[in-house]
Write an enzyme that holds these catalytic residues in place. Structure first.
Site: not given
Ligand code: PGA
Length: 242
Positions: A67, A137, A139, A144
């Site tokens: 992404d 959350n 995702h 999301e």
């Molecule tokens: P993080 O993010 O590795 O910074 O915890 C994971 C994500 O949001 O996919």
């Protein structure tokens, strides 16, 4: 889903790098799906060490990042282009032509770019090994909660909790992206093999919901239960509620 629990973040990172290194040795023209965020930093460091000390060769490897923020230039230091350049791409022998990240430039139509990116993945023959983290959350990439499981690469709105996290990372409330171009859940599930990385106690609840509870679009990472070749690489803290 196979689960590998490591004692800590360092061993988790080594384990992930080892799986990727073996895959590259087995298929020097491997196509990788790559994440950003804090979780994979140790994995990238371990891969750079393998490149330097074991001559792990990335010259035939192709990469597709999961992404990128929309409306942010690839030159922006907080862009995922910037992250990947400084954390990985500039430190191994990947060829520029083999590196792919959605272009979130403000002057590019993000919808057209998303379609182009999805086609580029298909033209490359799909993704052999995709590495993904899990958001607080639930995702995966920027899919999301509520994202359809058959979604493809597209423009999405970031969830309020994601915008909060991004605001901290940008260190200012100005110019914060509110949309992104992300591989869809369908795009991710088409990868032939998936590594899910999660570290730390803050992820333990979501890891349980994603891996053990009901498959639901309220927890996008639970879609990974539908894939037949996923390895979850966790540390003890992230696995505490399994
Ligand atoms: P993080 O993010 O590795 O910074 O915890 C994971 C994500 O949001 O996919």
């Amino acid at each position: 889903m196979r689960v590998v629990v490591n004692p800590d973040y360092e061993t988790l990172s080594e384990e992930a790098a080892e799986i990727i290194a073996k895959a590259v040795l087995g298929k020097p023209t491997l196509t990788l799906g790559l994440p950003t965020g804090s979780t994979p930093l140790g994995m990238y460091d371990a891969l750079i060490r393998k490149h330097r000390s074991e001559a792990l060769d990335f010259s035939g490897v192709r990469t597709f990042n999961l992404d990128e923020y929309a409306g942010i230039s690839p030159d922006h230091p907080q862009s995922f282009h910037g992250y990947m350049r400084t954390r990985f791409f500039n430190l191994v022998n990947l060829l520029r032509k083999n590196i792919h990240i959605p272009d979130g430039s403000p002057d590019i139509d993000a919808t057209v770019e998303a379609d182009r990116y999805e086609s580029a993945i298909i033209e490359a023959g799909g993704i052999d090994l995709l590495i993904v983290g899990i958001g607080g959350n639930g995702h995966i990439a920027f899919n999301e909660p509520g994202s359809p499981f058959d979604s493809r690469t597209r423009v999405v709105a970031l969830a309020p909790e994601t915008i909060q996290k991004v605001t901290k990372e940008f260190g200012s409330s100005e110019g914060i992206p509110r949309t992104a171009i992300t591989m869809g859940i369908g795009t991710i599930l088409d990868a032939r093999r998936i590594l899910l990385l999660a570290s730390g106690a803050a992820k333990a609840d979501m890891v349980r919901r994603a891996m053990r509870d009901r498959v639901t679009d309220a927890v996008p990472a639970s879609a990974l239960q539908l894939h037949s070749n996923v390895i979850a690489i966790l540390d003890e803290a992230a696995s505490a509620k399994l």
